[in-house]
Design a protein around this motif. Structure first.
Motif, short mmCIF file in Angstrom:
data_model
loop_
_atom_site.label_atom_id
_atom_site.label_comp_id
_atom_site.label_asym_id
_atom_site.label_seq_id
_atom_site.Cartn_x
_atom_site.Cartn_y
_atom_site.Cartn_z
N UNK A 19 0.88 -1.17 0.00
CA UNK A 19 0.00 0.00 0.00
C UNK A 19 0.91 1.22 0.00
N UNK A 20 0.98 1.89 -1.14
CA UNK A 20 1.84 3.06 -1.29
C UNK A 20 1.04 4.33 -1.03
N UNK A 21 1.51 5.12 -0.09
CA UNK A 21 0.88 6.41 0.24
C UNK A 21 1.83 7.49 -0.24
N UNK A 22 1.43 8.21 -1.29
CA UNK A 22 2.31 9.21 -1.91
C UNK A 22 1.65 10.58 -1.80
N UNK A 23 2.42 11.60 -1.33
CA UNK A 23 1.80 12.88 -1.06
C UNK A 23 2.42 14.08 -1.75
N UNK A 24 3.13 13.87 -2.85
CA UNK A 24 3.84 14.98 -3.50
C UNK A 24 3.16 15.38 -4.81
N UNK A 25 3.13 16.66 -5.04
CA UNK A 25 2.53 17.19 -6.27
C UNK A 25 3.56 17.78 -7.21
N UNK A 26 4.83 17.83 -6.78
CA UNK A 26 5.88 18.45 -7.59
C UNK A 26 7.10 17.55 -7.76
N UNK A 27 7.03 16.33 -7.30
CA UNK A 27 8.19 15.42 -7.30
C UNK A 27 7.82 14.13 -8.02
N UNK A 28 8.44 13.88 -9.18
CA UNK A 28 8.10 12.72 -10.00
C UNK A 28 8.75 11.45 -9.46
N UNK A 29 7.98 10.38 -9.32
CA UNK A 29 8.58 9.08 -9.02
C UNK A 29 9.17 8.49 -10.31
N UNK A 30 10.26 7.75 -10.19
CA UNK A 30 10.86 7.14 -11.38
C UNK A 30 11.54 5.85 -10.96
N UNK A 31 11.86 5.01 -11.94
CA UNK A 31 12.61 3.77 -11.70
C UNK A 31 13.79 3.74 -12.64
N UNK A 32 14.99 3.54 -12.09
CA UNK A 32 16.17 3.47 -12.95
C UNK A 32 16.62 2.03 -13.19
N UNK A 33 15.92 1.07 -12.55
CA UNK A 33 16.24 -0.34 -12.74
C UNK A 33 14.94 -1.12 -12.58
N UNK A 34 14.47 -1.72 -13.66
CA UNK A 34 13.17 -2.38 -13.64
C UNK A 34 13.27 -3.88 -13.32
N UNK A 35 14.47 -4.38 -13.05
CA UNK A 35 14.61 -5.82 -12.82
C UNK A 35 13.81 -6.28 -11.61
N UNK A 36 14.01 -5.60 -10.47
CA UNK A 36 13.29 -5.98 -9.25
C UNK A 36 11.79 -5.77 -9.43
N UNK A 37 11.39 -4.68 -10.07
CA UNK A 37 9.98 -4.40 -10.29
C UNK A 37 9.34 -5.49 -11.13
N UNK A 38 10.02 -5.91 -12.20
CA UNK A 38 9.47 -6.95 -13.07
C UNK A 38 9.35 -8.28 -12.35
N UNK A 39 10.31 -8.58 -11.46
CA UNK A 39 10.26 -9.83 -10.72
C UNK A 39 9.06 -9.85 -9.76
N UNK A 40 8.77 -8.71 -9.13
CA UNK A 40 7.64 -8.66 -8.22
C UNK A 40 6.31 -8.64 -8.97
N UNK A 41 6.19 -7.74 -9.92
CA UNK A 41 4.91 -7.60 -10.63
C UNK A 41 4.60 -8.80 -11.53
N UNK A 42 5.61 -9.60 -11.83
CA UNK A 42 5.38 -10.80 -12.64
C UNK A 42 4.74 -11.92 -11.87
N UNK A 43 4.65 -11.79 -10.55
CA UNK A 43 4.04 -12.84 -9.74
C UNK A 43 2.55 -12.59 -9.56
N UNK A 44 1.70 -13.62 -9.71
CA UNK A 44 0.26 -13.45 -9.47
C UNK A 44 -0.07 -13.27 -8.00
N UNK A 45 0.93 -13.44 -7.13
CA UNK A 45 0.70 -13.33 -5.69
C UNK A 45 1.16 -11.98 -5.14
N UNK A 46 1.39 -11.03 -6.03
CA UNK A 46 1.82 -9.69 -5.63
C UNK A 46 0.80 -8.65 -6.08
N UNK A 47 0.50 -7.68 -5.20
CA UNK A 47 -0.44 -6.62 -5.52
C UNK A 47 0.10 -5.30 -4.97
N UNK A 48 -0.24 -4.21 -5.66
CA UNK A 48 0.12 -2.88 -5.17
C UNK A 48 -1.09 -1.96 -5.25
#
Length: 313
Positions: free
Chosen positions: A207-236
């Motif tokens: 559960x991500x709680x994000x409160x910024x209106x002027x600061x962009x989130x970004x990812x510089x390495x998608x390996x870990x993200x792909x490993x998590x989101x590729x699982x059917x047992x992971x939710x965000x």
């Protein structure tokens, strides 16, 4: 054996293992305010425009999602959840832009603390007594920082939540890759075969709680993200607390980027700008188990497409 009685596995795994195996008050003013439907992620729609008679409005940000509806193939079982609560602790969370019906102003952090404690308490009340859901806490500033390991001890969790204070950030962006790196290391998904009849020993939900209106989130390495989101047992799921969208902020671009963190379409995303009751509404809806709830775009009730005043008009 009943599916709810299956044992849970708490084994952590490294990234290399995955790569080889994976496929101090109760806000009286707020409680007395009229409950309003939460501003939620939906198919593209015009931004709500304030009228001259309204004091405050909620701007519904248009979703970048396509109308494709994902299909959940896992059993609809209330198996244990490992819930990672990732809280933005930037100074933006200290802005007192949330105003209750009686006029009392609150910061996003004040409201989030109260909503989180209610969420955790209620989640445990509806869980299986023998297999409680467990929670971990992560702070998000310039990068993610794991501060509390998984526990079902509500006293420990509440103490940690109450101690949170907004801090000054040192960058104009926030690296979300650091969050996924932490998840790989400390919140590994179960490595079991996908089955329509046998539930997993547990699921991982962020559960991500994000409160910024002027600061962009970004990812510089998608390996870990792909490993998590590729699982059917992971939710965000995401609760985005923001200023009213305007040319002077990046709310819409940030909202789009946050939605891109979910690649399978099962996330529930809420964007809230000024009405405090909507924060509580969002966390109330997040009580539903990710294996048992409907896809957000297919909810059966009607969502408000026009702004409301805090007087409930």
């Amino acid at each position: 054996m009943d599916p709810d009685e299956r044992p849970s596995s708490a084994t952590n795994i490294t990234i290399s293992n995955i790569k080889s195996n994976i496929e101090g008050r109760m806000f009286d003013d707020i409680n007395n305010a009229s409950t309003v439907s939460t501003s939620e992620k939906k198919l593209p729609s015009p931004l709500n425009m304030p009228s001259d008679t309204q004091k405050h409005t909620e701007d519904i940000l248009p979703s970048p999602r396509t109308p494709d509806v994902p299909v959940q193939t896992l059993p609809k079982v209330n198996c244990p959840e490992r819930i990672v609560i990732c809280i933005d602790v930037s100074l933006a969370m200290n802005e007192r832009r949330y105003r209750a019906k009686a006029g009392t102003a609150f910061s996003a952090m004040e409201i989030v603390k109260r909503a989180l404690k209610l969420f955790i308490n209620n989640k445990q009340m509806i869980s299986n007594r023998s297999k409680k859901h467990v929670f971990a806490l992560v702070l998000l500033l310039d990068e993610a920082l794991w501060i509390t390991d998984f526990t079902s001890d509500t006293t420990e969790l509440f103490t940690q939540i109450e101690s949170l204070e907004p801090l000054e950030q040192h960058a104009d962006t926030v690296n979300m890759s650091t969050l996924f790196d932490l998840l790989i290391d400390k919140a590994s998904v179960p490595l079991v075969r996908v089955s329509e009849e046998t539930p997993p020993p547990y699921v991982v939900r962020v559960i991500l709680i994000y409160g910024r209106s002027h600061c962009m989130p970004f990812s510089n390495d998608h390996e870990s993200q792909n490993l998590m989101t590729g699982s059917p047992y992971y939710f965000m799921d995401i609760v985005y607390l923001h200023e009213l969208p305007s040319a002077s902020n990046q709310c819409e671009a940030i909202f789009t980027e946050l939605c891109e963190l979910d690649t399978r379409g099962f996330s529930h995303v809420f964007d809230i700008s000024r009405t405090p009751t909507k924060v509580f509404d969002a966390f109330g809806k997040l009580l539903a188990h990710p294996l048992q709830r409907a896809v957000q775009s297919q909810w059966g009730h009607n969502l408000d497409l026009v702004p409301h005043s805090l007087d409930g008009d």
